[in-house]
Structure formats: structure tokens, C-alpha cells
Design an enzyme around this catalytic site. Structure first.
Site, short mmCIF file in Angstrom:
data_model
loop_
_atom_site.label_atom_id
_atom_site.label_comp_id
_atom_site.label_asym_id
_atom_site.label_seq_id
_atom_site.Cartn_x
_atom_site.Cartn_y
_atom_site.Cartn_z
N PRO A 5 0.80 -1.36 0.02
CA PRO A 5 0.02 -0.10 0.04
C PRO A 5 0.82 1.34 0.19
CG PRO A 5 -0.03 -1.02 2.33
CD PRO A 5 0.67 -1.98 1.25
N GLU A 6 0.39 2.12 -0.80
CA GLU A 6 1.11 3.50 -0.86
C GLU A 6 0.28 4.49 -0.15
OE1 GLU A 6 2.88 4.63 -4.48
OE2 GLU A 6 3.62 2.76 -4.79
#
Ligand SMILES: [Zn+2]
Length: 476
Positions: A2-3
Site C-alpha cells: 500500500p502507498e
């Protein structure tokens, strides 16, 4: 992984689920997630009430009662699931928070790279992982600090952005997107980035992240925010995951390279590399004059290498000959003159050509890489007729194609291959291959004229390429 936009989305999804809920009990199924402080963690969380959630970089910050802070990093695959107490835990549940509304929050992490830290209001920003982070991109109004900091950073811009030290928020996906929009080659040394370019990077970072947050993040393999919610920003990605497809802006084929081990997709035309050395491949139709073009680079004192020469030199080595004989199961008695024996074998066993190429192409690539690595030349030029077949296109910054019309081609070939009747089909297939790759060429030289025309066109290209490096032909 996840960013920032995904973590922001997870934060927004989780907040209404946990806000004002009290933790009745915590179960820890994998101690490493809580830094092996299982008992302390249980005690810390017991009876704590969730007041708010914020985000710092890719860290979720749970604000709890009594000034407590729970910091959560999702690692590669971390997810939170809200489940009813009578439901089974999620498949990879590592920590379960039992809440006071007959529900539980499962922290799920198949690969266990996630981490949770205990802290307090007054000190959580000082924990090692958070203290080293650069500012949030949305808070940047002046890029002077980036310009100053980047002078001390001797890594490619893509690597510097991923480090989160200059500013936070760009992971592998969005770093590629931002560099594409900013028209900056991912291997550009960070210290070469101008103030103007920093302003572009920051502006595009804000734009891309805002769009991604609005779309709910990108679902690429490992991300899911809360239960049953997935983002749809991946449908809008311009370069990430698009290698081999056409650039949305200029229609050139996007290339894929590794930057410090991270897969990176970029457009060779929109994101021109402008730091030396530049690696140049020469491809072209049969008998189009590729070697003549290579020679013009050589005459101008640049590093040059011909794949055909490399292949011939490989064929003359006893250990390579033995490998080929073994691989193709060639009977030794035919092999008095290796090249002739090999040619006869391939004539009788045309399907073995592919096996031979699989063996030879990587060796040719190795020789080219070594030659380039040992050279100080600002232009490193290789004639590689089988560039695409050998899948070597991604190691070059610039590809030059040499074209010729069929009449001239056959005229030139007749001098060399008078007897071969099946050659016309071969030429035809090869020409079609060349035409299919036109969209991947940076420059095209037309060799239907005389030698002086070939020299003029080639030197024009050399000048343009040197221009990228702020050099000119006579100075080089
Ligand atoms: Zn482009």
C-alpha cells in the site's frame, strides 16, 4: 504494497468503524508484529478507546484515550478487517482487537512485514521510523529545501523519492507516475534535478496523490482497504505496469528497467535521459548499412561494439563450441570447421536455431555490458541486429533504426548471396519485423542514398544526442 493514497483510504474507511469504540481484549497471534512485546502490547491496548486516526507517510496513527498512540505500518500485505464476534478470524489474522460493540478488528498480514508500535502523544513523532521521514507532500510550498538536500544525495531520483527522506508519499507506483508527468528520466542523478524540475515533481505528486485518494487508491495485488472495498486508480495509471504498451502522450513503446532493484517503467521519448553515458543500439533491415552507421560513431571516437563480431569471436572459442555441440547434440565428426558444421546442422535442423540463440544471446549481452562498463566514452554504441529477439531493448537509452527500400536491399544482397533462393522470404519476414518496431525507434536513418548522405544523417543524430548532454560533436 500500500502507498500513501491507499493508507489514506484505509484511514478514512477505518475511522467510522473504530471511532469511540473501546478495546475489551487483544489477541496477538504473531509476536513479531508488535516487536515481540506481546504482554506490554495487550496491557497498553486493554480498555483503550479509539478517538481518531491520522496518517504520517504510510503509517497509520491511531489516537487512543489517555494520550496513547498506536502506530501501524502495513508492510507488504497488511489489511484491517471488521468482523462480527461470531465470525471466524480472517485467514491471516495476526492481531485481533475485540471491541465493545460485539465486533472485532482483525489485522491480517499474510507475509508479516507489518509492524505496530506503542507510543504517546508527546513522543510518537520521535520514534525512529517516523523521525526520519521528510515532510508530507501536501504541506510543501517551497522547494528550496529539496534543492539543497538533493545536492548531498548521490542516487537516482527514483531511488531518492522512494526513500521518503526528501518528502513522503511516493512508493513504486506513484513515483513512476510522477516522474512520467514531470518528464524526468528515473535514473537522473538527484543532484542534477533543477529547481524548476523539483517544482514540477512536487506539483505532480500532489496531483497524482489527490487523484489516487479520490479514486480510493490503486488495487495492485496486495491492497484492500477495509472489507470489500477496492480502489480503482489502477485504471488510470499511465506508466506503472504498462511496460511494452504505448505512451499515452507520444505513442512510443514504454520501457522497463530496474532502478536499485525496483521495477521502473518510463517513456524513452517523454523522459529523455540527459546524463552520460548514453547507451545506443543500432538496428535495421538486412543489408541496410548498420555496420556503416556503427563505423561513423567509431570514427568519431565513441565506444562501439558489433554483436556480429561478438558472435564470431564466441564461435571461435573452444569452450563455447563445446557448449553448442552439447546443447544441439551435433555429431563431432562434422565439426572440423566449426562455423561450416554449425551452418550445416542448422540447415538440417532449423528448429535448433532457437536453442542456439537462447545460448548465445545472453553471452553476447554479457560482452556488450562488460565493454560498456569498461569504457569512459559518453556514448556507448552497439550494433544489435537481433535486439528485440534477444530482448535487449531495455538496456539501451536510444535506439536507432537503419531503413532501406527493398530494391536497394536486394541489389546489395545479390552481391553477397547470389545463390540463396529462399532469402527473399527471409528478407520479407525481417523487414516486417523492422516495420512493426518503428514505434520503438528514437531515430531512423534512411540509407537509400550514398555514403555521404549516411554520414550526414548519422552525424546529425550524434549532434542531437550530444545536445542532450550539453556537448557538441567537435568538443566530444
Ligand atoms: Zn511518451
Amino acid at each position: 504494497m500500500p502507498e500513501l493514497p491507499e493508507v489514506e483510504t484505509i484511514k478514512n474507511t477505518l475511522l467510522p468503524i473504530v471511532k469511540d469504540r473501546r478495546v475489551l481484549k487483544v489477541e496477538v497471534f504473531r509476536k513479531s508484529i508488535v516487536k515481540n512485546l506481546e504482554n506490554e502490547f495487550k496491557e497498553f491496548m486493554n480498555n483503550a478507546k479509539f478517538l481518531n486516526i491520522s496518517r504520517r507517510g504510510k503509517y497509520l496513527i491511531f489516537h487512543l484515550s489517555d494520550h496513547k498512540i498506536l502506530v501501524s505500518h502495513l508492510g507488504m500485505e497488511g489489511k484491517y478487517y471488521e468482523l462480527a464476534e461470531n465470525e471466524a478470524d480472517s485467514k491471516y489474522c495476526r492481531v485481533a482487537f475485540h471491541l465493545d460493540n460485539n465486533k472485532k478488528l482483525c489485522y491480517d498480514d499474510s507475509r508479516c512485514f507489518g509492524k505496530m508500535f506503542m507510543a504517546y502523544d508527546h513522543n510518537y513523532l520521535k520514534i525512529k521510523e517516523l523521525a526520519k521521514l521528510g515532510p508530507e507532500p501536501f504541506e510543501i510550498t517551497n522547494v528550496d529545501f529539496l534543492l539543497e538536500k538533493s545536492q548531498k544525495v548521490n542516487v537516482p531520483i527514483k531511488t531518492a523519492l522512494l526513500s521518503q527522506k526528501l518528502f513522503v508519499g511516493l512508493g513504486n507506483i506513484y513515483a513512476d507516475e510522477v516522474l512520467f508527468l514531470s518528464k524526468i528520466h528515473p535514473l537522473t542523478p538527484t543532484r542534477n534535478i533543477s529547481k524548476n524540475e523539483w517544482e514540477l515533481i512536487v506539483k505532480n505528486t500532489k496531483t497524482v496523490l489527490k487523484q489516487a485518494i479520490a479514486a480510493g487508491g490503486s488495487t495492485v495485488k496486495s491492497y484492500e482497504s477495509g472489507k470489500g472495498i477496492s480502489g480503482n486508480f489502477q485504471n488510470k495509471l499511465r506508466v506503472y505496469g504498462q511496460k511494452g504498451k504505448k505512451c499515452v502522450s507520444c505513442h512510443r513503446i514504454l520501457r522497463f528497467i530496474k532502478v536499485n532493484g525496483r521495477g521502473t517503467t518510463y517513456c524513452p521519448s517523454c523522459q529523455k535521459k540527459n546524463v552520460a553515458p548514453l547507451k545506443i543500439a543500432i538496428v535495421g533491415k538486412i543489408a541496410s548499412g548498420k555496420s556503416a552507421v556503427l563505423n561513423i560513431f567509431k570514427t568519431n571516437q565513441f565506444c562501439t561494439i558489433s554483436s556480429d563480431d561478438v558472435v564470431h569471436s564466441l564461435y571461435s572459442q573452444k569452450n563455447i563450441q563445446d557448449k553448442i555441440i552439447k546443447k544441439l547434440k551435433i555429431k563431432e565428426k562434422n565439426m572440423n570447421i566449426f562455423i561450416d558444421g554449425l551452418r550445416n546442422h542448422l540447415h538440417d535442423n532449423p528448429k535448433d536455431l532457437e536453442k542456439l540463440e537462447k545460448l548465445i544471446h545472453p553471452l553476447v549481452k554479457d560482452v556488450i555490458v562488460k565493454t560498456f562498463n569498461n569504457s569512459n566514452s559518453i556514448l556507448l554504441v552497439a550494433e544489435v541486429p537481433l535486439l528485440y529477439k534477444a530482448n535487449m531493448q531495455n538496456m539501451f537509452d536510444i535506439i536507432i533504426g537503419v531503413d532501406i527500400n527493398e530494391k536497394n536491399q536486394i541489389n546489395r544482397l545479390k552481391l553477397r548471396d547470389r545463390e540463396k533462393s529462399d532469402f527473399n522470404k527471409h528478407i520479407n519476414d525481417n523487414n516486417n519485423l523492422f516495420d512493426e518496431r518503428l514505434a520503438d525507434l528514437d531515430y531512423i536513418i534512411n540509407n537509400d542514398g550514398d555514403l555521404s548522405s549516411l554520414i550526414r544523417q548519422t552525424e546529425e543524430i550524434i549532434s542531437k544526442v550530444l545536445n542532450r548532454l550539453d556537448q557538441s560533436l567537435d568538443r566530444a
